[in-house]
Write a protein that holds these residues in place. Structure first.
Motif, PDB file in Angstrom:
ATOM      1  N   ILE A  63       0.848  -1.202   0.000  1.00  0.00           N
ATOM      2  CA  ILE A  63       0.000   0.000   0.000  1.00  0.00           C
ATOM      3  C   ILE A  63       0.880   1.247   0.000  1.00  0.00           C
ATOM      4  O   ILE A  63       0.615   2.222  -0.717  1.00  0.00           O
ATOM      5  N   SER A  64       1.950   1.198   0.798  1.00  0.00           N
ATOM      6  CA  SER A  64       2.886   2.328   0.851  1.00  0.00           C
ATOM      7  C   SER A  64       3.536   2.553  -0.508  1.00  0.00           C
ATOM      8  O   SER A  64       3.649   3.689  -0.985  1.00  0.00           O
ATOM      9  N   PHE A  65       3.972   1.474  -1.156  1.00  0.00           N
ATOM     10  CA  PHE A  65       4.574   1.584  -2.491  1.00  0.00           C
ATOM     11  C   PHE A  65       3.598   2.237  -3.466  1.00  0.00           C
ATOM     12  O   PHE A  65       3.969   3.136  -4.225  1.00  0.00           O
ATOM     13  N   PHE A  66       2.360   1.764  -3.450  1.00  0.00           N
ATOM     14  CA  PHE A  66       1.368   2.275  -4.395  1.00  0.00           C
ATOM     15  C   PHE A  66       1.141   3.764  -4.191  1.00  0.00           C
ATOM     16  O   PHE A  66       1.171   4.552  -5.135  1.00  0.00           O
ATOM     17  N   ARG A  67       0.926   4.154  -2.943  1.00  0.00           N
ATOM     18  CA  ARG A  67       0.617   5.556  -2.677  1.00  0.00           C
ATOM     19  C   ARG A  67       1.811   6.465  -2.944  1.00  0.00           C
ATOM     20  O   ARG A  67       1.674   7.538  -3.523  1.00  0.00           O
ATOM     21  N   ASP A  68       2.981   6.016  -2.547  1.00  0.00           N
ATOM     22  CA  ASP A  68       4.178   6.833  -2.743  1.00  0.00           C
ATOM     23  C   ASP A  68       4.490   7.032  -4.222  1.00  0.00           C
ATOM     24  O   ASP A  68       4.850   8.130  -4.660  1.00  0.00           O
ATOM     25  N   MET A  69       4.347   5.981  -5.005  1.00  0.00           N
ATOM     26  CA  MET A  69       4.596   6.112  -6.449  1.00  0.00           C
ATOM     27  C   MET A  69       3.522   6.965  -7.120  1.00  0.00           C
ATOM     28  O   MET A  69       3.814   7.745  -8.031  1.00  0.00           O
ATOM     29  N   ILE A 319       3.441   1.397 -11.258  1.00  0.00           N
ATOM     30  CA  ILE A 319       2.278   1.591 -10.381  1.00  0.00           C
ATOM     31  C   ILE A 319       1.232   0.518 -10.642  1.00  0.00           C
ATOM     32  O   ILE A 319       0.667  -0.068  -9.702  1.00  0.00           O
ATOM     33  N   ASP A 320       0.977   0.224 -11.902  1.00  0.00           N
ATOM     34  CA  ASP A 320      -0.012  -0.799 -12.237  1.00  0.00           C
ATOM     35  C   ASP A 320       0.420  -2.180 -11.758  1.00  0.00           C
ATOM     36  O   ASP A 320      -0.408  -3.007 -11.382  1.00  0.00           O
ATOM     37  N   ARG A 321       1.713  -2.438 -11.764  1.00  0.00           N
ATOM     38  CA  ARG A 321       2.205  -3.728 -11.267  1.00  0.00           C
ATOM     39  C   ARG A 321       1.876  -3.903  -9.783  1.00  0.00           C
ATOM     40  O   ARG A 321       1.429  -4.960  -9.358  1.00  0.00           O
ATOM     41  N   VAL A 322       2.109  -2.857  -9.011  1.00  0.00           N
ATOM     42  CA  VAL A 322       1.794  -2.928  -7.579  1.00  0.00           C
ATOM     43  C   VAL A 322       0.286  -2.973  -7.374  1.00  0.00           C
ATOM     44  O   VAL A 322      -0.217  -3.681  -6.502  1.00  0.00           O
ATOM     45  N   ARG A 323      -0.456  -2.235  -8.203  1.00  0.00           N
ATOM     46  CA  ARG A 323      -1.917  -2.256  -8.135  1.00  0.00           C
ATOM     47  C   ARG A 323      -2.438  -3.704  -8.282  1.00  0.00           C
ATOM     48  O   ARG A 323      -3.283  -4.161  -7.510  1.00  0.00           O
ATOM     49  N   LYS A 324      -1.890  -4.411  -9.273  1.00  0.00           N
ATOM     50  CA  LYS A 324      -2.321  -5.785  -9.517  1.00  0.00           C
ATOM     51  C   LYS A 324      -1.977  -6.703  -8.347  1.00  0.00           C
ATOM     52  O   LYS A 324      -2.756  -7.597  -7.991  1.00  0.00           O
ATOM     53  N   LEU A 325      -0.820  -6.504  -7.738  1.00  0.00           N
ATOM     54  CA  LEU A 325      -0.439  -7.300  -6.575  1.00  0.00           C
ATOM     55  C   LEU A 325      -1.380  -7.059  -5.403  1.00  0.00           C
ATOM     56  O   LEU A 325      -1.792  -8.000  -4.710  1.00  0.00           O
ATOM     57  N   ILE A 326      -1.715  -5.801  -5.186  1.00  0.00           N
ATOM     58  CA  ILE A 326      -2.603  -5.439  -4.081  1.00  0.00           C
ATOM     59  C   ILE A 326      -3.973  -6.079  -4.260  1.00  0.00           C
ATOM     60  O   ILE A 326      -4.542  -6.650  -3.314  1.00  0.00           O
ATOM     61  N   ILE A 327      -4.493  -6.018  -5.469  1.00  0.00           N
ATOM     62  CA  ILE A 327      -5.817  -6.605  -5.744  1.00  0.00           C
ATOM     63  C   ILE A 327      -5.752  -8.126  -5.668  1.00  0.00           C
ATOM     64  O   ILE A 327      -6.643  -8.773  -5.098  1.00  0.00           O
ATOM     65  N   ALA A 328      -4.690  -8.715  -6.197  1.00  0.00           N
ATOM     66  CA  ALA A 328      -4.549 -10.174  -6.190  1.00  0.00           C
ATOM     67  C   ALA A 328      -4.472 -10.738  -4.779  1.00  0.00           C
ATOM     68  O   ALA A 328      -4.960 -11.846  -4.515  1.00  0.00           O
ATOM     69  N   HIS A 329      -3.873  -9.981  -3.854  1.00  0.00           N
ATOM     70  CA  HIS A 329      -3.751 -10.444  -2.466  1.00  0.00           C
ATOM     71  C   HIS A 329      -4.881  -9.919  -1.575  1.00  0.00           C
ATOM     72  O   HIS A 329      -4.798  -9.998  -0.347  1.00  0.00           O
ATOM     73  N   ASP A 330      -5.898  -9.344  -2.219  1.00  0.00           N
ATOM     74  CA  ASP A 330      -7.094  -8.879  -1.508  1.00  0.00           C
ATOM     75  C   ASP A 330      -6.745  -7.871  -0.398  1.00  0.00           C
ATOM     76  O   ASP A 330      -7.318  -7.891   0.685  1.00  0.00           O
ATOM     77  N   ILE A 331      -5.817  -6.989  -0.712  1.00  0.00           N
ATOM     78  CA  ILE A 331      -5.406  -5.962   0.248  1.00  0.00           C
ATOM     79  C   ILE A 331      -6.313  -4.741   0.128  1.00  0.00           C
ATOM     80  O   ILE A 331      -6.638  -4.093   1.120  1.00  0.00           O
ATOM     81  N   ALA A 332      -6.711  -4.414  -1.098  1.00  0.00           N
ATOM     82  CA  ALA A 332      -7.637  -3.307  -1.365  1.00  0.00           C
ATOM     83  C   ALA A 332      -8.327  -3.584  -2.700  1.00  0.00           C
ATOM     84  O   ALA A 332      -7.847  -4.389  -3.502  1.00  0.00           O
TER      85      ALA A 332
END
Length: 370
Positions: A63-69, A319-332
């Protein structure tokens, strides 16, 4: 719990968003339980065994990576607009597309480790804990900027976070970075210096001279080539007979990294720091890409096609790479991440507005300064 390291360090003149209430409202996971993710590509090594592709992260870090980027990307887009409005003068080199390098590197090191870079330095400053207000003030030549308005786009600086600036002379930061590493070794600081330079600067003689001394003296130096494939509008294949920049050190170990993968950058920088402390210098080549031209006078589309740029955006965007990871792991959810990007945009817009107004009247500015 803070959602982002960057927002929590915003300047006191610009209060950060209430990220704690944001988390309560949206129930976005900030679990610190380890998650193991494999890097998108394997590391390619020279004279050294590469690190594992399995990288340990967490919901909170992703989440930090996504927001910071997202914050870095929006800052650079705003800088583009300010330049076109003639509120930023002189040179201006944007970093959008390369955010994963700044974010991944920062996640692997501490503020005791030094960073020195080239003129493409805005996001590195933000990664070191700099504030948006200081950044935009510096870009607009205000005394409230991080270099008191005297450096502009190319000379951001934050000594209290061991960020020794951006540098306008191509490759000149290399010997300075090795000098910082010498000071760290001399003082027994158990810290390293990351010296960033581009693929264009990789052909500068001073880089090889500095690397030679660093190798002779086993300095804790990590030389990071941010290979965005175009140096001042010239493709790497037109300027370098051997574009394998991670091998350029010859007698110095090297590692080629997918610079669009924040977790791969984190893993490589952690590995490089450990190596440099024990064995001396190492070269990292970050395979990255810039979306804007080299500088504001470069449209960025005369020596490459628009299809090439859009293709990288679609397939490799950090950013999209991290977005996909976040969604895949049901983080957000996708909506929650879009809402976060809207909050980031508001934060950047507020910083721009404040930097525009603060110090616009010189007499009023002098009265507010200590």
């Amino acid at each position: 719990m803070a959602l982002s390291r960057l927002s929590s360090r915003s300047t006191t003149l610009l209060q950060p968003l209430a990220t704690t209430s944001l988390l309560r409202r949206r129930h976005i996971s900030t679990d610190t339980t380890p998650i193991t993710v494999e890097t998108s590509l394997p590391f390619t090594s020279h004279l050294i065994s590469p690190p594992s592709r399995a990288v340990e992260t967490s919901s909170q870090e992703l989440i930090s990576f996504f927001r910071d980027m997202a914050l870095m990307r929006r800052m650079e887009i705003a800088a583009d607009s300010l330049y076109k409005a003639k509120l930023i003068r002189g040179f201006c080199h944007l970093y959008d597309g390369q955010e994963a390098v700044a974010i991944g590197m920062e996640a692997a090191i501490t503020k005791r480790d030094a960073i020195i870079t080239s003129y493409r330095d805005h996001c590195t400053f933000l990664g070191r804990g700099g504030g948006l207000f200081e950044a935009f003030s510096e870009l607009m030549g205000r005394t409230t900027g991080c270099s008191k308005g005297k450096g502009g786009s190319m000379h951001f600086y934050k000594k209290d976070a061991s960020f020794y600036g951006g540098h306008g002379i191509v490759g000149a930061q290399a010997p300075l970075g090795c000098g910082l590493a010498f000071a760290q070794k001399y003082s027994k600081e158990e810290a390293v210096t990351f010296t960033l330079y581009g693929d264009g600067a990789a052909n500068q003689g001073q880089l090889f001279e500095a690397l030679n001394i660093a190798a002779l003296w086993d300095l804790p130096a990590v030389l990071v080539c941010e290979n965005n494939h175009y140096g001042m509008g010239t493709a790497e294949w037109r300027s370098a007979k051997s574009p394998a920049y991670f091998k350029r050190g010859d007698y110095v170990p090297g590692l080629k990294v997918d610079g669009m993968d924040a977790l791969a950058v984190k893993q490589a920088c952690k590995f490089a720091k450990e190596h440099a402390l024990k064995n001396g210098p190492i070269i990292l080549e970050m395979d990255t890409y810039r979306y804007h031209g080299h500088s504001m006078s470069d449209p960025g589309s005369t020596y490459r096609t628009r299809d090439e740029i859009s293709g990288v955006r679609q397939v490799r965007d950090p950013i999209d790479r991290v977005r996909k990871l976040i969604i895949a792991h049901d983080i957000a959810t996708e909506k929650e991440l879009k809402d976060m990007e809207k909050e980031v945009r508001k934060e950047v817009d507020a910083a721009v507005a404040q930097a525009k107004s603060f110090g616009a009247d010189r007499k009023e500015l002098r009265a507010t300064l200590p």
